[in-house]
Design a protein around this motif. Sequence first.
Motif, PDB file in Angstrom:
ATOM      1  N   ASP A 129       3.010   1.304  -3.306  1.00  0.00           N
ATOM      2  CA  ASP A 129       2.108   1.307  -4.456  1.00  0.00           C
ATOM      3  C   ASP A 129       2.828   0.774  -5.705  1.00  0.00           C
ATOM      4  O   ASP A 129       3.611  -0.157  -5.593  1.00  0.00           O
ATOM      5  CB  ASP A 129       1.565   2.729  -4.638  1.00  0.00           C
ATOM      6  CG  ASP A 129       0.243   2.731  -5.408  1.00  0.00           C
ATOM      7  OD1 ASP A 129      -0.356   1.649  -5.523  1.00  0.00           O
ATOM      8  OD2 ASP A 129      -0.184   3.789  -5.884  1.00  0.00           O
ATOM      9  N   LYS A 155       0.655  -7.905  -5.999  1.00  0.00           N
ATOM     10  CA  LYS A 155       0.651  -9.157  -5.261  1.00  0.00           C
ATOM     11  C   LYS A 155       2.080  -9.697  -5.233  1.00  0.00           C
ATOM     12  O   LYS A 155       2.845  -9.477  -6.170  1.00  0.00           O
ATOM     13  CB  LYS A 155      -0.253 -10.141  -6.017  1.00  0.00           C
ATOM     14  CG  LYS A 155      -0.643 -11.341  -5.200  1.00  0.00           C
ATOM     15  CD  LYS A 155      -1.645 -12.191  -5.965  1.00  0.00           C
ATOM     16  CE  LYS A 155      -1.795 -13.539  -5.309  1.00  0.00           C
ATOM     17  NZ  LYS A 155      -0.929 -14.575  -5.809  1.00  0.00           N
ATOM     18  N   LYS A 209      -4.097  -5.791  -9.335  1.00  0.00           N
ATOM     19  CA  LYS A 209      -3.683  -5.524  -7.951  1.00  0.00           C
ATOM     20  C   LYS A 209      -2.269  -6.021  -7.707  1.00  0.00           C
ATOM     21  O   LYS A 209      -1.861  -7.052  -8.253  1.00  0.00           O
ATOM     22  CB  LYS A 209      -4.633  -6.233  -6.978  1.00  0.00           C
ATOM     23  CG  LYS A 209      -5.935  -5.485  -6.771  1.00  0.00           C
ATOM     24  CD  LYS A 209      -6.793  -6.181  -5.751  1.00  0.00           C
ATOM     25  CE  LYS A 209      -6.703  -5.527  -4.397  1.00  0.00           C
ATOM     26  NZ  LYS A 209      -7.609  -6.193  -3.427  1.00  0.00           N
ATOM     27  N   LYS A 227       1.764  -7.448 -10.821  1.00  0.00           N
ATOM     28  CA  LYS A 227       0.357  -7.045 -10.867  1.00  0.00           C
ATOM     29  C   LYS A 227      -0.463  -8.228 -11.344  1.00  0.00           C
ATOM     30  O   LYS A 227      -0.257  -8.744 -12.432  1.00  0.00           O
ATOM     31  CB  LYS A 227       0.186  -5.849 -11.797  1.00  0.00           C
ATOM     32  CG  LYS A 227      -0.486  -4.735 -11.036  1.00  0.00           C
ATOM     33  CD  LYS A 227      -0.678  -3.487 -11.773  1.00  0.00           C
ATOM     34  CE  LYS A 227      -1.028  -2.427 -10.723  1.00  0.00           C
ATOM     35  NZ  LYS A 227      -0.890  -1.093 -11.215  1.00  0.00           N
ATOM     36  N   GLN A 279       0.831  -1.207   0.000  1.00  0.00           N
ATOM     37  CA  GLN A 279       0.000   0.000   0.000  1.00  0.00           C
ATOM     38  C   GLN A 279       0.862   1.252   0.000  1.00  0.00           C
ATOM     39  O   GLN A 279       0.570   2.226  -0.681  1.00  0.00           O
ATOM     40  CB  GLN A 279      -0.885   0.022   1.247  1.00  0.00           C
ATOM     41  CG  GLN A 279      -2.171  -0.761   1.065  1.00  0.00           C
ATOM     42  CD  GLN A 279      -2.869  -0.983   2.393  1.00  0.00           C
ATOM     43  OE1 GLN A 279      -2.673  -0.222   3.337  1.00  0.00           O
ATOM     44  NE2 GLN A 279      -3.679  -2.021   2.459  1.00  0.00           N
TER      45      GLN A 279
END
Lengths: 305, 401
Positions: free
Chosen positions: B272, B378, B376, B372, B269
């Motif tokens: 990013d 990962k 998302k 990605k 997070q």
Amino acid sequence: MVVQPMELLEQILFGLMIGGIYGVIGVGLTMIFGVMRLSNFAHGEFYMLGAYFTYTFVTLIGGDPFILAPLAAIAVGAVGIAINRLLFKSLYEELKEAKGAAAFYFQDLKFIMLTIGLSILFVDLALVLWGPIPISIPSPLTKHIVKLPGGLSFSLARLIAFVVAIATLVGLYAFLKFTKTGRAIRATAQNPSAAMLVGVNIYKIYDVTMFLSTGLAALAGGILGPIYNVYPTMGLDVVAKAFVVVITGGMGNVIGSILAGFLIGLAESLGGLFLGTEYKQVVAFVIMIIVLWVRPEGILGGGRK
Amino acid sequence: MALSKNVLVIIVVALIVIAAAAFYLTQTGPATGGTVKVGLIAPLTGGLAEHGLDMKQAAILAVDEINKQGGILGKKVELVIEDTECNPTKATAAVQRLLTQENVYAVFGEYCSTVTLAVQPSIMEAKKLLFVPVSVATKITEQGYKYTFRTCANQWMQTTQNADWVVEHLKPKTAAMLGVNDDYGREGLKIWGDRAKSKGVKIVAEEYFDKGSTDFTSQLSKIKAANPDVIFVVANIRDAANILRQAHEIGLYKQFVMLGGVTSDEFLQLADDDALGLVHVSYFEPTSKRPAAAEFVKKFRERWGRNPAMYAAGVWDAFLAFKLGVEKAGTWDVDKVADAIRSLRFEGAQGTIYFDEKGQAQTKVLLVQVQKVGGKLKRVILYPPSDKQGEYIPPEKLYGG
């Protein structure tokens, strides 16, 4: 080692950008010292609060952190006024009664302990309110990279932070120089009793000074939040640097602090380049020591501008 | 009759003190009574509080689970948590309190190697078990203390396996290194650099940063000028996120390789899209299909509403080792328990765990890459083959040229 010209240019650029931010943080601290004659060790926590307030506004209202940072700065400034009235005022009262240098330093010791306590309180409060996990304030501007010829690049966010910092410093200078309140602040800094005699309400001036000082620190936190990360102890990491800037610039000297901010930002970048990056943090303190050695009153002296 | 009154008061006070002491001793002595106390030391405030949170949540969960299953040898476990702020002085005081006032049977912790090394001698002298679930300094188990057990891969294991994988799969000719200027960073860079050099990789830059730094452009700009094939970094999640963001800011898009400190959802997070392509070591992945890991993740998520990071897994496995060890020994005798733990072999969240003579868990390290998947970020396991979830993607493919 061989330093490439582009590398040097890159370091000068980044050093100046960081220097602008150091200036904004340092100016706030030096104002409290100059006007109120007190050292605020909780200054870094106002910087931290600025970042968290900006983050909270971004999540509540939505919008870009660079627009909401000034709003956060005003909110933190209000917290500054509240603290001034609730906690600091009684100490000035005592300070007014105090006689001689010894009494002065004794009062300052009380104030130092009070602000260190506040600093710890704020860090723990942030831990409770926002949690220990570092966060980043989302802004599309950090993703937007400005590319210059020769392979130089930096994020738009960093550029905006620099522009905001410069504009703020210029604005502050103009405010102190040309407005009635600015003149009253300078008068209080020079001689509080004389200022009172000519009708300056010095407690109001202390409120304004606290508002500006904490607001400036918060603004720096808010505009750096999207570039770096936000975490409860971030203030502790900058407060030592802020004091170096203030002492190097001459305690209480606004212009001196701005210059010292740039000087230290630049020296850190170039010091890291030439001496090795593990000495980067040391450079700021070495400069301070040298300045204190040659000019104990700071590069521009302790003139309370 | 003032004197006799005083004597009476003294007798009453003495009786109360003796009764209280007797009550206290029967309550806390591990050999009697219905509970056994264990201590957790972790940084719950200060600059590393985010990692302390993982440790604390895992410890509370583990103790609750043990008690739900009827405790250990019929005793309920009581957890005493102490905050260290990663400060050796604070931690020493906390451990003294755990040993003398709380009379704990075992200590779990800590995050910072410096702190673990500082408190280890007094715990060993008091003949208490020390479970080290997170700190990786190789020295902690190398000293050969009988009552010390580490339940995660140590620095040497993590770093050499990292270097081996990088040299074998990425085939770099040159490498740069960047680390935090403390024991952790210096040891990490030394081990990785030596290993890579021994396999023919040239180290073109070695940079350090101080704790609390937020700006890494000086270091990164020097590394950019040295133009290495891979960049090895030792940093915590906050610094790592800043490093990756600032590297991309100055146009440095090389393959970054890191140790295990960045294995958490919070890191993804924080960093990013700048985390994309990063390869790092991990000793636990919540996506792992191993039954013991899946069970731990499910329970952790149910209780705390978030995925456990690898530090949580280390603590969980330490409590497993503690429980299984005491049960295998069939007694609370600390020498017998220590021997029993040495002969354990069990399935923990990190996979199969068994200890060497020095108390170091022999666990396998995973190598993962941030990719990605379905839009998302990962962590995709690249190694070992038994856990593999995907293929390595070079940065040129992720970021283009």
